[in-house]
Design an enzyme around this catalytic site. Structure first.
Site, PDB file in Angstrom:
ATOM      1  N   CYS A 387       0.856  -1.182   0.000  1.00 38.47           N
ATOM      2  CA  CYS A 387       0.000   0.000   0.000  1.00 38.47           C
ATOM      3  C   CYS A 387       0.893   1.234   0.000  1.00 38.47           C
ATOM      4  O   CYS A 387       2.115   1.134  -0.085  1.00 38.47           O
ATOM      5  CB  CYS A 387      -0.962   0.010   1.189  1.00 38.47           C
ATOM      6  SG  CYS A 387      -0.206   0.365   2.785  1.00 38.47           S
ATOM      7  N   ASP A 388       0.296   2.389   0.097  1.00 35.01           N
ATOM      8  CA  ASP A 388       1.039   3.633  -0.034  1.00 35.01           C
ATOM      9  C   ASP A 388       2.132   3.769   1.013  1.00 35.01           C
ATOM     10  O   ASP A 388       3.282   4.052   0.707  1.00 35.01           O
ATOM     11  CB  ASP A 388       0.070   4.813   0.066  1.00 35.01           C
ATOM     12  CG  ASP A 388       0.736   6.136  -0.237  1.00 35.01           C
ATOM     13  OD1 ASP A 388       1.467   6.202  -1.225  1.00 35.01           O
ATOM     14  OD2 ASP A 388       0.537   7.091   0.517  1.00 35.01           O
TER      15      ASP A 388
END
Length: 590
Positions: A387-388
């Protein structure tokens, strides 16, 4: 032309996300330091809960030196590893000493700059260093480059950042004095859904908020993005008025969002119904208006955006401080809920209201477009959920997937990572959210990818496990058995006369739309052409040269409306195994 424009927009979005991720990746690993500074400030400054002159002497140096150096160190490390970290920290010292204000923004510039310069130096000179001199060159290059960048930061970059910071602070003051802060959420809420939440919070609002805290003891800016109210309102609306898997998964999502602070959990609920953007914008604006009206603020960033973290960072010098924060969250949730509920109730003709079906359709289409629908995943020795920031949603998704992998007795290791930390490995399966997949592919182009939308309850997890176990192919649904769908697929001889394919559907045409895309991609892969169209079951017109595909419940009506056509009855319009067999028959017939 349209595809080119879409690709350009996607590329721009990926670049913006990448920039935002770089900014946030410098701050997020150091949130602990910011929290420690916030607690230190809350307790020991003269106006704190436990005033202590000796302990309070740490407040200034921690903000002035420790936090910017940590950010610069981390920024350099993101770009060029340990050597970049050292150079980034040295370079950051230049902007710290060259100004009189905390240099968080300066550190965000000097850290990556130091990492980039040392990385380019290594690329140019690494192959030119004689054996035995590597350590000498590495140490002196780091020191000298860091020295030069520190001077540059002191003389040029520090004063420029100082001027920009003062200008931004003045702008914030103007916005605050004009009572316009709530309007910022018109941009913040949609940007969050595009996975720019960490960039906004930690790349922009945190540095500016830190400036305010050093002067006023609290900042409303820490609440603008972290407010869980808008997302809570949307999830509550789906809980009471949603349908299918969206309704059933929303209560669990509420706990993860509100208590766990992982806001990404509600993003798919908004994206599946774009009008929901109005709900989160309305909730964000009203919540921030309440914060502003009641003078709410936090002493330090609340990360993650959990109600627990928010309350922990709330000044407890008065009851009103707590009430103002809780009121803003409650108002944001209430307004968001009212708007979202109205949208769900008014949208009686929604065609894609089944959350799980939407996820399955999207993923099946993507796999088919890449030719992966019937191919097992071979050689995969580890699974990474990316994810980010590599902390919130990826950790949760990895936990769910790890349990399933363990229960299946598979040997693959499952871990989570930030996209920026991915390495290119052909034996790695990377699971990421759909909006982030393009960026992940840039970091690891040779890996195998699976995109999900609902990482709390994605059918793709079961598909991954089944595929790795060798019990199903990657394009098959974990929920729907294809066996019952394969009996009546027409033979090549039957399909010789067919010159069009019709996907007949009822009021829910979403699956037909996705199935049409899957079919077209499968045909294109085999260099075949065949007109494919959708038709409502009530408007079905077909002849002897038409192949009509319908779900089982609609087949009798389809046969009555078009008795001369060839009919195929399926359990699920997204059953890609059927379509592969049909394409194979068409190819054989030609």
């Amino acid at each position: 032309m349209e595809q080119t424009q879409k690709a350009a927009k996607s590329s721009v979005k990926a670049k913006v996300q990448k920039l935002g991720s770089t900014l946030s990746s410098m701050v997020m690993p150091n949130i602990g330091a910011l929290i420690a500074w916030g607690v230190l400030t809350a307790l020991f400054i003269p106006d704190g809960y436990l005033p202590n002159e000796a302990f309070a002497t740490m407040v200034g140096p921690m903000l002035t030196y420790l936090i910017p150096i940590l950010i610069g160190y981390t920024g350099g490390k993101v770009i060029a590893g340990d050597r970049g970290a050292v150079v980034g920290a040295i370079a950051t010292m230049g902007v710290i000493v060259g100004t009189d204000i905390p240099m968080l923004l300066g550190a965000m510039i000097m850290g990556p700059l130091g990492g980039w310069v040392i990385k380019k130096f290594d690329e140019i000179f690494q192959d030119k260093v004689r054996a035995g001199f590597e350590m000498l060159v590495n140490n002196f290059s780091s020191g000298l480059i860091g020295f030069a960048l520190a001077l540059l930061g002191f003389v040029a970059i520090g004063p420029v950042v100082n001027t920009l910071t003062e200008a931004m602070a003045a702008g914030v003051e103007v916005i605050v004095n004009a009572h316009l802060i709530p309007l910022a959420n018109i941009f913040i809420e949609p940007a969050k859904i595009l996975f720019l939440n960490n960039a906004i919070n930690h790349g922009i609002l945190t540095p500016l908020g830190t400036e305010q805290v050093s002067e006023f003891g609290k900042s409303i800016l820490y609440l603008l993005e972290a407010n869980p109210g808008p997302g809570l309102g949307v999830l509550l609306a789906f809980t009471f008025f949603g349908k299918g898997a969206a309704k059933s998964s929303a209560p669990g999502a509420i706990i993860i969002h509100f208590i766990g602070g992982i806001h990404e959990i509600y993003f798919p609920y908004v994206m599946m119904k774009p009008l929901m953007f109005l709900a989160v914008i309305a909730g964000g604006v009203s919540g921030s208006f309440t914060f502003q009206l009641l003078g709410a603020g936090l002493r330090a960033p609340a990360s993650p955006g959990s109600i627990i973290a928010i309350l922990a960072m709330t000044p407890f010098n008065s009851v009103m401080s707590v009430v103002s924060v809780l009121a803003g969250i409650a108002v944001g949730a209430g307004v968001s809920f009212i708007v979202a509920a109205a949208i769900l109730k008014a949208d009686a003709k929604e065609t894609v209201d089944n959350f799980e079906e939407k996820v399955q359709q999207t993923q099946a289409a993507k796999l088919s477009a890449k030719g992966l629908a019937a191919q097992p995943m071979t050689g995969i020795n580890r699974i990474i959920f990316a994810c980010d920031a590599g902390m919130g949603s990826s950790a949760m998704g990895a936990s769910i997937l790890r349990k399933k992998v363990k229960e299946a007795g598979l040997p693959q290791n499952v871990s989570n990572s930030a996209i920026n930390n991915l390495t290119d490995d052909a034996n790695t399966l990377i699971v990421t959210q759909e909006e982030l997949q393009e960026r992940a592919k840039q970091k690891a182009p040779n890996a195998t990818f699976v995109a999900v939308e609902n990482f709390l309850n994605s059918p793709r997890y079961d598909e991954i496990v089944a595929t790795l176990s060798g019990t199903k192919t990657a394009g098959e649904s974990a929920k729907t058995s294809e066996a019952g769908n394969q009996a009546d697929v027409p033979s090549a001889n039957d399909l010789k006369q067919v010159n069009e394919i019709i996907l007949a559907h009822d009021d829910r045409k979403g699956s037909a739309t996705m199935a049409q895309k899957v079919f077209q991609d499968l045909l294109a892969k085999e260099a075949l052409t065949m007109p494919i169209r959708k038709s409502h079951i009530n408007d079905l017109h077909a002849n002897a040269s038409s192949l009509v595909i319908t779900k089982e419940a609609l087949t009798p009506q389809a046969q009555t409306s078009a008795p001369e056509a060839i009919h195929l009855s399926v359990n699920n319009l997204m059953g890609t195994t059927n379509y592969q067999r049909i394409v194979a028959s068409i190819k054989a017939a030609n």
